[in-house]
Design a protein around this motif. Structure first.
Motif, PDB file in Angstrom:
ATOM      1  N   GLY A   1      89.007  96.379  23.103  1.00 51.12           N
ATOM      2  CA  GLY A   1      88.053  95.321  23.395  1.00 51.12           C
ATOM      3  C   GLY A   1      87.644  94.491  22.204  1.00 51.12           C
ATOM      4  N   ARG A   2      88.417  94.528  21.156  1.00 46.41           N
ATOM      5  CA  ARG A   2      88.053  93.809  19.928  1.00 46.41           C
ATOM      6  C   ARG A   2      89.217  92.995  19.398  1.00 46.41           C
ATOM      7  NH1 ARG A   2      85.407  98.949  16.891  1.00 46.41           N
ATOM      8  NH2 ARG A   2      83.391  98.832  17.907  1.00 46.41           N
ATOM      9  N   LYS A   3      88.880  92.083  18.502  1.00 48.02           N
ATOM     10  CA  LYS A   3      89.854  91.383  17.672  1.00 48.02           C
ATOM     11  C   LYS A   3      89.784  92.053  16.307  1.00 48.02           C
ATOM     12  CE  LYS A   3      88.982  86.955  19.922  1.00 48.02           C
ATOM     13  NZ  LYS A   3      88.467  85.598  19.702  1.00 48.02           N
ATOM     14  N   VAL A   4      90.925  92.511  15.810  1.00 50.40           N
ATOM     15  CA  VAL A   4      90.941  93.272  14.556  1.00 50.40           C
ATOM     16  C   VAL A   4      92.114  92.841  13.687  1.00 50.40           C
ATOM     17  CG1 VAL A   4      91.080  95.584  13.519  1.00 50.40           C
ATOM     18  CG2 VAL A   4      89.941  95.286  15.721  1.00 50.40           C
ATOM     19  N   VAL A   5      91.835  92.646  12.410  1.00 49.89           N
ATOM     20  CA  VAL A   5      92.885  92.528  11.404  1.00 49.89           C
ATOM     21  C   VAL A   5      92.948  93.870  10.702  1.00 49.89           C
ATOM     22  CG1 VAL A   5      93.542  91.530   9.182  1.00 49.89           C
ATOM     23  CG2 VAL A   5      92.755  90.057  11.025  1.00 49.89           C
ATOM     24  N   LEU A   6      94.136  94.452  10.714  1.00 48.12           N
ATOM     25  CA  LEU A   6      94.402  95.707  10.007  1.00 48.12           C
ATOM     26  C   LEU A   6      95.386  95.398   8.902  1.00 48.12           C
ATOM     27  CD1 LEU A   6      94.252  98.884   9.873  1.00 48.12           C
ATOM     28  CD2 LEU A   6      96.319  98.852  11.288  1.00 48.12           C
ATOM     29  N   PHE A   7      95.004  95.704   7.669  1.00 51.16           N
ATOM     30  CA  PHE A   7      95.949  95.521   6.582  1.00 51.16           C
ATOM     31  C   PHE A   7      96.191  96.863   5.899  1.00 51.16           C
ATOM     32  CE2 PHE A   7      91.874  94.864   4.553  1.00 51.16           C
ATOM     33  CZ  PHE A   7      92.012  95.318   3.244  1.00 51.16           C
ATOM     34  N   CYS A   8      97.438  97.060   5.514  1.00 50.79           N
ATOM     35  CA  CYS A   8      97.843  98.323   4.912  1.00 50.79           C
ATOM     36  C   CYS A   8      98.194  98.115   3.453  1.00 50.79           C
ATOM     37  CB  CYS A   8      99.058  98.895   5.658  1.00 50.79           C
ATOM     38  SG  CYS A   8      99.616 100.485   5.003  1.00 50.79           S
ATOM     39  N   VAL A   9      97.724  99.039   2.650  1.00 48.19           N
ATOM     40  CA  VAL A   9      98.072  99.064   1.228  1.00 48.19           C
ATOM     41  C   VAL A   9      98.857 100.343   0.951  1.00 48.19           C
ATOM     42  CG1 VAL A   9      96.081  97.669   0.539  1.00 48.19           C
ATOM     43  CG2 VAL A   9      95.871 100.154   0.589  1.00 48.19           C
ATOM     44  N   PRO A  10      99.835 100.276   0.058  1.00 43.57           N
ATOM     45  CA  PRO A  10     100.589 101.490  -0.272  1.00 43.57           C
ATOM     46  C   PRO A  10      99.733 102.595  -0.883  1.00 43.57           C
ATOM     47  CG  PRO A  10     101.847  99.563  -0.879  1.00 43.57           C
ATOM     48  CD  PRO A  10     100.466  99.081  -0.500  1.00 43.57           C
TER      49      PRO A  10
ATOM     50  N   PHE B   1      90.472  90.472   0.977  1.00 44.45           N
ATOM     51  CA  PHE B   1      89.816  90.691   2.268  1.00 44.45           C
ATOM     52  C   PHE B   1      88.305  90.852   2.101  1.00 44.45           C
ATOM     53  CE2 PHE B   1      94.105  91.317   3.757  1.00 44.45           C
ATOM     54  CZ  PHE B   1      94.060  90.774   5.033  1.00 44.45           C
ATOM     55  N   ILE B   2      87.881  91.391   0.971  1.00 41.97           N
ATOM     56  CA  ILE B   2      86.442  91.473   0.701  1.00 41.97           C
ATOM     57  C   ILE B   2      85.873  90.059   0.552  1.00 41.97           C
ATOM     58  CG2 ILE B   2      84.710  92.167  -1.020  1.00 41.97           C
ATOM     59  CD1 ILE B   2      86.521  94.675  -1.528  1.00 41.97           C
ATOM     60  N   GLU B   3      86.566  89.216  -0.219  1.00 44.23           N
ATOM     61  CA  GLU B   3      86.107  87.848  -0.452  1.00 44.23           C
ATOM     62  C   GLU B   3      86.081  87.022   0.837  1.00 44.23           C
ATOM     63  OE1 GLU B   3      88.686  86.252  -3.474  1.00 44.23           O
ATOM     64  OE2 GLU B   3      88.074  87.818  -4.895  1.00 44.23           O
ATOM     65  N   ARG B   4      87.019  87.269   1.734  1.00 42.21           N
ATOM     66  CA  ARG B   4      87.129  86.472   2.958  1.00 42.21           C
ATOM     67  C   ARG B   4      86.554  87.185   4.187  1.00 42.21           C
ATOM     68  NH1 ARG B   4      90.450  81.954   2.225  1.00 42.21           N
ATOM     69  NH2 ARG B   4      89.239  81.230   3.993  1.00 42.21           N
ATOM     70  N   TYR B   5      85.892  88.315   3.966  1.00 41.50           N
ATOM     71  CA  TYR B   5      85.346  89.105   5.069  1.00 41.50           C
ATOM     72  C   TYR B   5      84.452  88.257   5.978  1.00 41.50           C
ATOM     73  CZ  TYR B   5      82.922  92.789   7.615  1.00 41.50           C
ATOM     74  OH  TYR B   5      82.400  93.570   8.614  1.00 41.50           O
ATOM     75  N   ALA B   6      83.593  87.457   5.393  1.00 36.18           N
ATOM     76  CA  ALA B   6      82.677  86.625   6.185  1.00 36.18           C
ATOM     77  C   ALA B   6      83.443  85.613   7.040  1.00 36.18           C
ATOM     78  CB  ALA B   6      81.680  85.910   5.274  1.00 36.18           C
TER      79      ALA B   6
ATOM     80  N   HIS C   1      84.678  87.587   9.981  1.00 31.14           N
ATOM     81  CA  HIS C   1      83.519  87.941  10.801  1.00 31.14           C
ATOM     82  C   HIS C   1      83.022  86.737  11.598  1.00 31.14           C
ATOM     83  CE1 HIS C   1      79.360  89.413  11.605  1.00 31.14           C
ATOM     84  NE2 HIS C   1      80.042  90.519  11.815  1.00 31.14           N
ATOM     85  N   ALA C   2      83.024  85.553  10.981  1.00 33.63           N
ATOM     86  CA  ALA C   2      82.580  84.336  11.663  1.00 33.63           C
ATOM     87  C   ALA C   2      83.471  83.996  12.856  1.00 33.63           C
ATOM     88  CB  ALA C   2      82.551  83.162  10.681  1.00 33.63           C
ATOM     89  N   ARG C   3      84.710  84.456  12.830  1.00 34.20           N
ATOM     90  CA  ARG C   3      85.646  84.236  13.935  1.00 34.20           C
ATOM     91  C   ARG C   3      85.617  85.383  14.949  1.00 34.20           C
ATOM     92  NH1 ARG C   3      91.228  81.729  11.655  1.00 34.20           N
ATOM     93  NH2 ARG C   3      90.351  80.192  10.239  1.00 34.20           N
TER      94      ARG C   3
ATOM     95  N   VAL D   1      83.120  97.415  -0.974  1.00 30.82           N
ATOM     96  CA  VAL D   1      83.559  97.001   0.357  1.00 30.82           C
ATOM     97  C   VAL D   1      82.329  96.747   1.224  1.00 30.82           C
ATOM     98  CG1 VAL D   1      84.713  97.831   2.456  1.00 30.82           C
ATOM     99  CG2 VAL D   1      85.795  98.148   0.224  1.00 30.82           C
ATOM    100  N   PRO D   2      82.284  95.633   1.929  1.00 31.82           N
ATOM    101  CA  PRO D   2      81.101  95.327   2.752  1.00 31.82           C
ATOM    102  C   PRO D   2      80.940  96.305   3.922  1.00 31.82           C
ATOM    103  CG  PRO D   2      82.830  93.690   3.109  1.00 31.82           C
ATOM    104  CD  PRO D   2      83.303  94.592   2.014  1.00 31.82           C
ATOM    105  N   ASP D   3      79.692  96.516   4.299  1.00 31.26           N
ATOM    106  CA  ASP D   3      79.426  97.316   5.486  1.00 31.26           C
ATOM    107  C   ASP D   3      80.145  96.656   6.660  1.00 31.26           C
ATOM    108  OD1 ASP D   3      77.774  99.062   4.119  1.00 31.26           O
ATOM    109  OD2 ASP D   3      75.937  97.998   4.648  1.00 31.26           O
ATOM    110  N   GLY D   4      80.745  97.455   7.476  1.00 29.60           N
ATOM    111  CA  GLY D   4      81.460  96.919   8.626  1.00 29.60           C
ATOM    112  C   GLY D   4      82.964  96.887   8.443  1.00 29.60           C
ATOM    113  N   MET D   5      83.448  96.809   7.205  1.00 32.73           N
ATOM    114  CA  MET D   5      84.893  96.866   6.974  1.00 32.73           C
ATOM    115  C   MET D   5      85.299  98.335   6.982  1.00 32.73           C
ATOM    116  SD  MET D   5      87.374  95.585   3.844  1.00 32.73           S
ATOM    117  CE  MET D   5      87.014  93.854   4.004  1.00 32.73           C
ATOM    118  N   LEU D   6      86.189  98.678   7.899  1.00 32.36           N
ATOM    119  CA  LEU D   6      86.625 100.066   8.002  1.00 32.36           C
ATOM    120  C   LEU D   6      87.664 100.389   6.937  1.00 32.36           C
ATOM    121  CD1 LEU D   6      87.078 100.537  11.860  1.00 32.36           C
ATOM    122  CD2 LEU D   6      85.238 101.428  10.411  1.00 32.36           C
ATOM    123  N   MET D   7      87.509 101.532   6.314  1.00 30.87           N
ATOM    124  CA  MET D   7      88.472 102.034   5.336  1.00 30.87           C
ATOM    125  C   MET D   7      89.098 103.281   5.960  1.00 30.87           C
ATOM    126  SD  MET D   7      88.366  99.854   2.894  1.00 30.87           S
ATOM    127  CE  MET D   7      89.032 100.574   1.405  1.00 30.87           C
TER     128      MET D   7
END
Length: 159
Positions: free
Chosen positions: A32-41, A56-61, A64-66, A90-96
């Motif tokens: 039920g969500r829109k999610v961007v998942l990015f993977c790092v090695p 992704f930290i810099e562009r998190y807002a 979120h606005a979208r 990492v901002p609150d709300g960004m899942l690690m």
């Protein structure tokens, strides 16, 4: 087989560090969500720590606005991902997300063998966008590159 646009996100259980190690399912993350998942090695590795996660930290807002949630995943344990999140502010709300055994990574066909670097099996660098658990965009980096999976590249691809 590698996951592609139109494929559902496979069922898997990952871990997050929140009041101890907590399991979280892909259904909870993507349903039920829109999610961007990015993977790092790997957490704390150079490109991941200096460019990929910070973007992704810099562009998190902007995400979120979208109405788009953001999640980072690595074949690391939840303690490493938690420490990295703290070190990177990492901002609150960004899942690690910790895919400690690489089960999710193998399920989507994006594992890589990093044994020659002493890192074992890891996830390839990628970013995907899913709506309600269905992949709508995916960008997988060529080995050693960082072009198509950055926050800016994903935002541009989403229009």
């Amino acid at each position: 087989m590698t996951i592609k646009v139109g494929d559902p996100i496979p069922a898997a259980t990952l871990n997050i560090l929140k009041d101890g190690v907590q399991p979280i399912t892909t259904a909870e993350i993507f349903g039920g969500r829109k999610v961007v998942l990015f993977c790092v090695p790997g957490a704390f590795t150079p490109t991941c720590s200096e460019r990929h996660l910070p973007g992704f930290i810099e562009r998190y807002a902007d995400f979120h606005a979208r109405g788009i949630d953001v999640a980072c995943i690595a074949v690391n344990d939840a303690f490493v991902m938690g420490a990295w999140a703290k070190a990177q502010d990492v901002p609150d709300g960004m899942l690690m997300l910790a895919d400690g055994n690489g089960d999710f990574t193998r399920a989507i066909g994006l594992e890589m063998d990093a044994t020659k670097y002493g890192m074992g099996m890891r996830g390839r660098r990628y970013a995907l966008y899913a709506e309600d658990g269905v992949v709508r965009h995916i960008a997988v980096e060529a080995p050693g590159e960082f072009k198509v999976s950055s926050a800016d590249a994903v935002l541009a691809a989403l229009g």
